[in-house]
Write a protein that holds these residues in place. Structure first.
Motif, PDB file in Angstrom:
ATOM      1  N   LYS A 186     -34.316  14.120  37.129  1.00 12.61           N
ATOM      2  CA  LYS A 186     -34.787  15.493  37.232  1.00 12.61           C
ATOM      3  C   LYS A 186     -33.724  16.322  37.930  1.00 12.61           C
ATOM      4  O   LYS A 186     -33.169  15.914  38.936  1.00 12.61           O
ATOM      5  CB  LYS A 186     -36.093  15.558  38.020  1.00 12.61           C
ATOM      6  N   SER A 187     -33.500  17.499  37.345  1.00 13.03           N
ATOM      7  CA  SER A 187     -32.517  18.377  37.976  1.00 13.03           C
ATOM      8  C   SER A 187     -33.169  19.078  39.163  1.00 13.03           C
ATOM      9  O   SER A 187     -34.373  19.214  39.261  1.00 13.03           O
ATOM     10  CB  SER A 187     -31.986  19.394  36.963  1.00 13.03           C
ATOM     11  N   TRP A 188     -32.395  19.567  40.015  1.00 12.43           N
ATOM     12  CA  TRP A 188     -32.816  20.242  41.231  1.00 12.43           C
ATOM     13  C   TRP A 188     -33.552  21.523  40.901  1.00 12.43           C
ATOM     14  O   TRP A 188     -34.584  21.822  41.439  1.00 12.43           O
ATOM     15  CB  TRP A 188     -31.541  20.445  42.001  1.00 12.43           C
ATOM     16  N   PHE A 189     -32.992  22.317  39.969  1.00  8.11           N
ATOM     17  CA  PHE A 189     -33.634  23.572  39.572  1.00  8.11           C
ATOM     18  C   PHE A 189     -33.325  23.832  38.111  1.00  8.11           C
ATOM     19  O   PHE A 189     -32.169  23.816  37.705  1.00  8.11           O
ATOM     20  CB  PHE A 189     -33.106  24.731  40.426  1.00  8.11           C
ATOM     21  N   ASN A 190     -34.341  24.035  37.339  1.00 11.97           N
ATOM     22  CA  ASN A 190     -34.174  24.354  35.931  1.00 11.97           C
ATOM     23  C   ASN A 190     -34.794  25.728  35.694  1.00 11.97           C
ATOM     24  O   ASN A 190     -36.016  25.884  35.772  1.00 11.97           O
ATOM     25  CB  ASN A 190     -34.860  23.292  35.062  1.00 11.97           C
ATOM     26  N   PRO A 191     -33.974  26.739  35.393  1.00 14.01           N
ATOM     27  CA  PRO A 191     -34.516  28.098  35.258  1.00 14.01           C
ATOM     28  C   PRO A 191     -35.477  28.240  34.084  1.00 14.01           C
ATOM     29  O   PRO A 191     -36.435  29.006  34.141  1.00 14.01           O
ATOM     30  CB  PRO A 191     -33.290  28.978  35.078  1.00 14.01           C
ATOM     31  N   THR A 243     -37.542  25.926  32.843  1.00 12.91           N
ATOM     32  CA  THR A 243     -38.833  25.358  33.221  1.00 12.91           C
ATOM     33  C   THR A 243     -39.568  26.308  34.169  1.00 12.91           C
ATOM     34  O   THR A 243     -40.775  26.518  34.048  1.00 12.91           O
ATOM     35  CB  THR A 243     -38.636  23.986  33.894  1.00 12.91           C
ATOM     36  N   PHE A 244     -38.825  26.888  35.088  1.00 12.87           N
ATOM     37  CA  PHE A 244     -39.403  27.837  36.041  1.00 12.87           C
ATOM     38  C   PHE A 244     -40.018  29.027  35.305  1.00 12.87           C
ATOM     39  O   PHE A 244     -41.142  29.438  35.583  1.00 12.87           O
ATOM     40  CB  PHE A 244     -38.322  28.300  37.025  1.00 12.87           C
ATOM     41  N   GLN A 248     -43.168  28.050  33.411  1.00 12.81           N
ATOM     42  CA  GLN A 248     -44.327  27.888  34.291  1.00 12.81           C
ATOM     43  C   GLN A 248     -44.853  29.233  34.780  1.00 12.81           C
ATOM     44  O   GLN A 248     -46.061  29.448  34.863  1.00 12.81           O
ATOM     45  CB  GLN A 248     -43.961  27.018  35.496  1.00 12.81           C
ATOM     46  N   ARG A 249     -43.955  30.151  35.129  1.00 10.38           N
ATOM     47  CA  ARG A 249     -44.361  31.430  35.702  1.00 10.38           C
ATOM     48  C   ARG A 249     -44.834  32.428  34.645  1.00 10.38           C
ATOM     49  O   ARG A 249     -45.738  33.208  34.887  1.00 10.38           O
ATOM     50  CB  ARG A 249     -43.209  32.059  36.497  1.00 10.38           C
TER      51      ARG A 249
END
Length: 126
Positions: free
Chosen positions: A18-23, A25-26, A29-30
């Protein structure tokens, strides 16, 4: 009727990192847009959306440049008005200082005085 499915479930063979932050996916979700677009985004809508986004960015940039230009013009106009006032003041001082009576006052301490007689014309005879 039966459901389409694999006989054996497919399991991942390696570890999924899993990557630290995936824009993406973010954003998924939002911003829940499944109600508007369904489960998938229609690919035919992507080019017009990108075109509209590009035009919006050009419009914003153009407005920003226009406002900067207006600010520069206002600043330059104020500077020109200040310089015009300075020139008018200096011209008035120069005109006052070049009057004959003011020049005579300034050269009197040097021992030079005004001539009371008119100048004489020198005529040479051949």
């Amino acid at each position: 009727m039966g459901r389409n499915s694999f006989k054996k479930p497919i399991r991942p063979t390696g570890k999924v990192k899993k990557s630290w932050f995936n824009p993406f996916t973010f954003m998924e979700q939002r911003l829940d847009v499944s109600g508007l677009l369904g489960e998938n985004v229609p690919v035919r809508l992507v080019p017009p959306f990108l075109y509209a986004a590009f035009l919006a960015m050009i419009y914003i940039w153009s407005n920003h440049q226009a406002e900067n230009t207006i600010r520069k013009i206002d600043r330059m106009q104020q500077e020109v008005e200040d310089l015009r006032a300075d020139v008018t003041t200096l011209e008035a001082e120069y005109m006052y200082a070049s009057k004959q009576s003011e020049v005579a006052k300034k050269i009197q301490p040097l021992g030079i005085g005004e001539i009371e007689e008119p100048p004489q014309k020198i005529v040479l005879e051949k």
